[in-house]
Design a protein around this motif. Structure first.
Motif, PDB file in Angstrom:
ATOM      1  N   TRP A 210       0.662  -0.835   0.254  1.00  0.00           N
ATOM      2  CA  TRP A 210       0.108   0.087   0.240  1.00  0.00           C
ATOM      3  C   TRP A 210       0.897   1.087  -0.283  1.00  0.00           C
ATOM      4  O   TRP A 210       1.261   1.987   0.655  1.00  0.00           O
ATOM      5  CB  TRP A 210      -0.688  -0.084   0.776  1.00  0.00           C
ATOM      6  CG  TRP A 210      -1.291  -1.298   1.632  1.00  0.00           C
ATOM      7  CD1 TRP A 210      -2.430  -2.003   0.580  1.00  0.00           C
ATOM      8  CD2 TRP A 210      -1.098  -1.903   2.389  1.00  0.00           C
ATOM      9  NE1 TRP A 210      -2.897  -2.960   1.088  1.00  0.00           N
ATOM     10  CE2 TRP A 210      -2.516  -3.523   1.841  1.00  0.00           C
ATOM     11  CE3 TRP A 210      -0.723  -2.409   3.494  1.00  0.00           C
ATOM     12  CZ2 TRP A 210      -2.394  -4.694   3.067  1.00  0.00           C
ATOM     13  CZ3 TRP A 210      -1.140  -2.638   4.490  1.00  0.00           C
ATOM     14  CH2 TRP A 210      -1.962  -4.441   4.162  1.00  0.00           C
ATOM     15  N   PRO A 211       1.329   1.862  -0.884  1.00  0.00           N
ATOM     16  CA  PRO A 211       2.203   2.647  -1.521  1.00  0.00           C
ATOM     17  C   PRO A 211       1.831   4.126  -0.478  1.00  0.00           C
ATOM     18  O   PRO A 211       0.505   4.175  -1.038  1.00  0.00           O
ATOM     19  CB  PRO A 211       2.570   2.924  -2.431  1.00  0.00           C
ATOM     20  CG  PRO A 211       1.835   1.445  -3.202  1.00  0.00           C
ATOM     21  CD  PRO A 211       0.753   0.880  -2.329  1.00  0.00           C
ATOM     22  N   SER A 212       2.712   5.013  -0.653  1.00  0.00           N
ATOM     23  CA  SER A 212       1.850   6.011   1.153  1.00  0.00           C
ATOM     24  C   SER A 212       3.487   6.377   1.044  1.00  0.00           C
ATOM     25  O   SER A 212       4.302   6.019   1.365  1.00  0.00           O
ATOM     26  CB  SER A 212       1.688   5.881   2.284  1.00  0.00           C
ATOM     27  OG  SER A 212       1.446   6.823   2.351  1.00  0.00           O
ATOM     28  N   ARG A 213       3.407   7.892   0.362  1.00  0.00           N
ATOM     29  CA  ARG A 213       4.739   8.942   0.021  1.00  0.00           C
ATOM     30  C   ARG A 213       5.317   9.085   2.026  1.00  0.00           C
ATOM     31  O   ARG A 213       6.641   9.145   2.271  1.00  0.00           O
ATOM     32  CB  ARG A 213       4.689  10.117  -0.665  1.00  0.00           C
ATOM     33  CG  ARG A 213       5.631  10.701  -0.310  1.00  0.00           C
ATOM     34  CD  ARG A 213       5.858  11.710  -1.764  1.00  0.00           C
ATOM     35  NE  ARG A 213       6.951  12.704  -1.369  1.00  0.00           N
ATOM     36  CZ  ARG A 213       7.743  12.727  -2.144  1.00  0.00           C
ATOM     37  NH1 ARG A 213       8.080  11.906  -2.948  1.00  0.00           N
ATOM     38  NH2 ARG A 213       8.832  13.422  -2.651  1.00  0.00           N
ATOM     39  N   GLN A 214       4.081   9.554   2.194  1.00  0.00           N
ATOM     40  CA  GLN A 214       4.003  10.506   4.189  1.00  0.00           C
ATOM     41  C   GLN A 214       4.802   9.320   5.094  1.00  0.00           C
ATOM     42  O   GLN A 214       5.529   9.081   5.425  1.00  0.00           O
ATOM     43  CB  GLN A 214       2.418  10.425   4.414  1.00  0.00           C
ATOM     44  CG  GLN A 214       3.268  11.633   5.755  1.00  0.00           C
ATOM     45  CD  GLN A 214       1.490  11.579   5.967  1.00  0.00           C
ATOM     46  OE1 GLN A 214       0.103  11.210   5.670  1.00  0.00           O
ATOM     47  NE2 GLN A 214       1.419  12.423   7.164  1.00  0.00           N
ATOM     48  N   ARG A 215       4.040   7.539   4.757  1.00  0.00           N
ATOM     49  CA  ARG A 215       4.977   6.890   5.548  1.00  0.00           C
ATOM     50  C   ARG A 215       5.688   6.624   5.248  1.00  0.00           C
ATOM     51  O   ARG A 215       7.102   6.011   6.057  1.00  0.00           O
ATOM     52  CB  ARG A 215       4.116   5.416   5.367  1.00  0.00           C
ATOM     53  CG  ARG A 215       2.362   5.791   6.498  1.00  0.00           C
ATOM     54  CD  ARG A 215       1.415   4.565   6.212  1.00  0.00           C
ATOM     55  NE  ARG A 215       0.970   4.180   4.787  1.00  0.00           N
ATOM     56  CZ  ARG A 215       0.996   3.421   4.797  1.00  0.00           C
ATOM     57  NH1 ARG A 215       2.440   2.180   4.591  1.00  0.00           N
ATOM     58  NH2 ARG A 215       0.583   3.083   3.432  1.00  0.00           N
ATOM     59  N   LEU A 216       6.089   6.499   3.390  1.00  0.00           N
ATOM     60  CA  LEU A 216       7.735   5.952   3.444  1.00  0.00           C
ATOM     61  C   LEU A 216       9.283   7.249   4.123  1.00  0.00           C
ATOM     62  O   LEU A 216      10.217   7.084   4.850  1.00  0.00           O
ATOM     63  CB  LEU A 216       7.567   6.131   1.709  1.00  0.00           C
ATOM     64  CG  LEU A 216       9.058   5.731   1.242  1.00  0.00           C
ATOM     65  CD1 LEU A 216      10.041   4.409   1.385  1.00  0.00           C
ATOM     66  CD2 LEU A 216       8.369   6.328   0.148  1.00  0.00           C
ATOM     67  N   LEU A 217       8.551   8.423   3.937  1.00  0.00           N
ATOM     68  CA  LEU A 217       9.328   9.193   4.615  1.00  0.00           C
ATOM     69  C   LEU A 217       9.292   9.528   6.403  1.00  0.00           C
ATOM     70  O   LEU A 217      10.656   9.465   6.796  1.00  0.00           O
ATOM     71  CB  LEU A 217       8.695  10.687   4.084  1.00  0.00           C
ATOM     72  CG  LEU A 217       8.589  11.352   2.818  1.00  0.00           C
ATOM     73  CD1 LEU A 217       8.526  12.294   2.051  1.00  0.00           C
ATOM     74  CD2 LEU A 217      10.086  11.307   2.302  1.00  0.00           C
ATOM     75  N   VAL A 218       7.963   9.349   6.979  1.00  0.00           N
ATOM     76  CA  VAL A 218       8.429   8.725   8.433  1.00  0.00           C
ATOM     77  C   VAL A 218       9.650   7.406   8.678  1.00  0.00           C
ATOM     78  O   VAL A 218       9.819   7.260   9.782  1.00  0.00           O
ATOM     79  CB  VAL A 218       6.964   9.069   9.132  1.00  0.00           C
ATOM     80  CG1 VAL A 218       7.326   8.164   9.980  1.00  0.00           C
ATOM     81  CG2 VAL A 218       6.420  10.107   8.736  1.00  0.00           C
ATOM     82  N   SER A 219       9.044   6.296   7.892  1.00  0.00           N
ATOM     83  CA  SER A 219       9.603   5.337   8.326  1.00  0.00           C
ATOM     84  C   SER A 219      10.897   5.696   7.744  1.00  0.00           C
ATOM     85  O   SER A 219      12.488   5.177   8.370  1.00  0.00           O
ATOM     86  CB  SER A 219       9.343   4.115   7.684  1.00  0.00           C
ATOM     87  OG  SER A 219       7.466   3.690   7.592  1.00  0.00           O
ATOM     88  N   ALA A 220      11.508   6.212   6.316  1.00  0.00           N
ATOM     89  CA  ALA A 220      13.255   6.169   6.341  1.00  0.00           C
ATOM     90  C   ALA A 220      13.513   7.247   7.422  1.00  0.00           C
ATOM     91  O   ALA A 220      15.594   6.944   7.531  1.00  0.00           O
ATOM     92  CB  ALA A 220      12.860   6.846   4.833  1.00  0.00           C
ATOM     93  N   ALA A 221      12.745   8.649   7.667  1.00  0.00           N
ATOM     94  CA  ALA A 221      13.460   8.937   8.511  1.00  0.00           C
ATOM     95  C   ALA A 221      13.399   8.436  10.099  1.00  0.00           C
ATOM     96  O   ALA A 221      14.413   8.302  10.969  1.00  0.00           O
ATOM     97  CB  ALA A 221      12.585  10.035   8.543  1.00  0.00           C
ATOM     98  N   GLY A 222      12.402   7.555  10.933  1.00  0.00           N
ATOM     99  CA  GLY A 222      13.084   6.213  11.754  1.00  0.00           C
ATOM    100  C   GLY A 222      14.008   5.734  11.973  1.00  0.00           C
ATOM    101  O   GLY A 222      14.522   5.929  12.718  1.00  0.00           O
ATOM    102  N   ALA A 223      14.320   5.342  10.245  1.00  0.00           N
ATOM    103  CA  ALA A 223      15.331   3.817  10.468  1.00  0.00           C
ATOM    104  C   ALA A 223      16.871   4.646  10.564  1.00  0.00           C
ATOM    105  O   ALA A 223      17.422   4.639  11.209  1.00  0.00           O
ATOM    106  CB  ALA A 223      15.299   3.402   8.966  1.00  0.00           C
ATOM    107  N   GLY A 224      16.492   5.789   9.589  1.00  0.00           N
ATOM    108  CA  GLY A 224      18.364   6.510   9.880  1.00  0.00           C
ATOM    109  C   GLY A 224      18.152   6.902  10.930  1.00  0.00           C
ATOM    110  O   GLY A 224      19.496   7.135  11.856  1.00  0.00           O
TER     111      GLY A 224
END
Length: 647
Positions: A288-302
């Motif tokens: 379920w692609p979502s740009r917002q959730r992708l950015l949040v997840s990438a920021a958290g992982a970083g």
């Protein structure tokens, strides 16, 4: 055994009577043991014994409700044909493995970890002595050991039969959780049995079978609790459309809470919970692609990787890197002048490689073919991400800080468990089989034949020991360990030493000044008597002293030189606060088959204790330094100090 039967009956009757899924039955059954323990953390809270007494009352109410409320529904439920499938696919393999292994009995061989759990935790009643830790994994004993004391009523004397029943219960729990998840994902009865088989053949430590190494600690019930709690999240990933943030949040909360309780059963389950959350989040972004959730997840992982990178290296990293090449599992490589460490859990006889490499291969194929699937199974995608995630945590710079900064490198092999290979391999094989069953001409495809051959080869490698030039290779089988008779390890399971505990306790009662003093014996005797009498052993099981060459200098430093004169011997004994000496009169030749296969300790370690300098002590020598022979018991001599040293 009433508490045990009641603890099993209550969740099962509740689940069958009200048609609850198996994962809820497991969460209720196993989770309740953890939950009641936290009552003791409340201000002026009840004791552990009172907390488990409350659990008995609750279980009785559940059983009464299941049997008494509208009893006619029992007839309808038992006549339900849909009941046969979960019984055959989930309950049957779990029950068969538990009964077979419990009937055979658990092997507890010094100096394995299983022996330590057996001798340390199950020789006393923990319900009166243990206070749990609310947040950190640092309590004297976790809720699993206190639950074992409640369920089995472990006495002061060790009873192998009760330990075998406990191991059988743990086997049943983890098999039940694994098979229910496999059935939920694939709906195939045969794959549930394959899941159980892969667990038996592949699970363990190095090439110990799990039944020898971890069946008596909290790893298995912790795994069962995490797998049950992860079922809702993985079930949502099977849906074709976005389930909504509310449902996904609830399912995630179930996994986090279950993982937290499992962490307090055994710390390794925290890595499984974390990796499942990462894999599920990544799979959801693909489904379920979502740009917002992708950015949040990438920021958290970083942020997490950055925080890990700022931590110092584990202080024991360099010492592990300095091990001989044949035993080393920490290596390094250089990129642009920077040195990076990586981990590979390979010892000369490790059995991680077959299952982990097959899981990696299946993951690679599944991920490669992902976009071409018409109806992609989302939970299989999440499982396919677990093995590559483990490899990243071992090899990739910054990501492997988890291994080299948070975990001792010699414990990082446990991350293999987080790949869930015994569940992920059958699930991925099922998904690939759906795609490759027939070729374009309607005939069985060649790719499907390769898939079947790979599965057959994996089982063969795990089931049959292979040797090269008379030595076991990296793919040595666990099956010989599963079939090892208990009598074979009798010289190292504590049974021959156990009778000495009675006389030691009598001496402790008769001589109260002995409390807090020390007992001189070989490490095997010291490990058996442990803290179940009033004296502390000078030497017991030491994980760093598993070869005869290191025992003398490491656990009895200076004793050999002190034997040269009575004055020096007296000084050594007084310096170590020794008031009691226990010497074995004879050592039976014994070579451990498990140690031979695993290289985890010297195969004749127990028998080699005959060469320790303390065994050259004679009655005359000890009498000259103030000790007298007070008892001969089961081939052992007990010497008591006639004049207690300064306290």
């Amino acid at each position: 055994m009433a508490p045990l039967l009641l603890a099993i009956a209550a969740p099962l009757l509740w689940g069958w009577r009200w048609r609850r899924p198996t994962w809820q039955v497991l969460v209720l059954g196993v989770g309740s043991w953890a939950a009641v323990s936290w009552l003791t953390l409340l201000p002026a809270g009840p004791s552990l014994r009172q907390s488990y007494g409350l659990l008995v009352v609750l279980d009785l109410l559940v059983v009464a409700a299941a049997l008494v409320v509208r009893p006619r529904r029992w007839r309808q439920r038992l006549a339900d044909r849909a009941l046969g499938r979960p019984l055959l696919a989930v309950v049957a393999p779990a029950l068969l493995c538990a009964v077979a292994l419990g009937w055979r009995g658990v092997i507890m061989e010094f100096p394995s970890d299983g022996f330590v759990y057996y001798a340390t935790y199950f020789g006393s009643d923990l319900l009166e002595t243990v206070r749990l830790d609310p947040l950190r994994y640092s309590a004297p004993a976790n809720w699993f050991f206190t639950a074992a004391s409640y369920l089995f009523g472990f006495p002061e004397a060790l009873e192998p039969e009760r330990a075998s029943l406990l191991a059988a219960l743990n086997t049943f729990l983890v098999m039940l959780a694994s098979c229910q998840l496999s059935l939920r994902l694939t709906s195939k009865v045969a794959l549930c049995w394959l899941t159980a088989l892969l667990f038996l053949l592949g699970m363990g430590h190095q090439n110990f079978s799990f039944f020898h190494q971890i069946a008596l600690n909290g790893t298995l019930p912790g795994l069962a609790l995490v797998l049950a709690a992860a079922t809702p999240v993985l079930g949502l990933l099977q849906r074709p459309g976005w389930p909504g943030g509310h449902q996904l949040g609830q399912a995630t909360a179930v996994l986090v809470v279950g993982g937290y309780f499992a962490y307090h059963a055994h710390g390794v389950t925290a890595f499984l919970t974390g990796n499942l959350l990462i894999a599920a989040a990544a799979a959801s972004l693909v489904l379920w692609p979502s740009r917002q959730r992708l950015l949040v997840s990438a920021a958290g992982a970083g942020l997490i990787l950055l925080a890990l990178n700022r931590l110092p290296w584990h202080p024991r990293l360099e010492s592990f890197y300095a091990w001989p090449e044949t035993m080393r599992f920490v290596h390094d490589y250089r990129v642009l002048g920077h040195r990076f460490f990586y981990f590979w859990p390979s010892l000369p006889v490790a059995t991680w490689e077959p299952v982990f490499l097959v899981a990696l291969a299946f993951s690679g194929v599944c991920l490669w073919l992902w976009r071409s699937w018409r109806q992609p199974p989302g939970a299989v995608l999440a499982l396919a991400l677990l093995a590559p995630l483990v490899l990243l945590e071992w090899w990739a710079p910054f990501a492997n800080d988890l291994v080299f900064k948070l975990i001792e490198p010699d414990s990082a092999y446990r991350l293999v468990w987080t790949s869930l290979f015994w569940i992920s391999i059958p699930a991925m094989a099922w998904a690939l089989d759906q795609r490759w069953r027939l070729n374009s001409q309607g005939r069985p495809s060649r790719a499907r034949g390769v898939l079947m051959a790979t599965m057959a080869g994996l089982i063969a490698v795990l089931a049959f020991p292979l040797e090269i030039r008379g030595r076991p290779n990296a793919f040595v089988s666990k099956v010989p360990h599963l079939l090892t008779p208990l009598e074979e390890v009798r010289q190292a399971d504590g049974v021959t030493i156990e009778p000495i505990l009675g006389p030691l306790r009598e001496l402790c009662e008769r001589e109260p000044l002995l409390k807090g003093r020390t007992l001189l014996s070989d490490p095997y005797v010291g490990a058996v008597v442990g803290t179940r009498q009033c004296l502390a052993p000078v030497a017991a099981r030491d994980i760093t002293k598993l070869a005869a060459s290191s025992v003398e200098s490491g656990q009895y430093p200076g004793l050999r030189r002190a034997l040269g004169s009575p004055a020096a011997l007296r000084t050594w004994l007084d310096g170590n606060r020794v008031d009691l000496v226990v010497l074995r009169e004879a050592y039976t030749p014994y070579v451990s088959r498990i140690a031979q296969a695993s290289n985890h300790w010297q195969p004749d370690l127990v028998a080699s204790y005959a060469d320790l300098s303390l065994n050259s002590l004679t009655t005359a020598q000890l009498e000259r330094v103030g000790f007298r022979l007070v008892r001969r018991e089961q081939g052992m001599r007990i010497y008591l100090k006639t004049r207690a040293g300064p306290r």
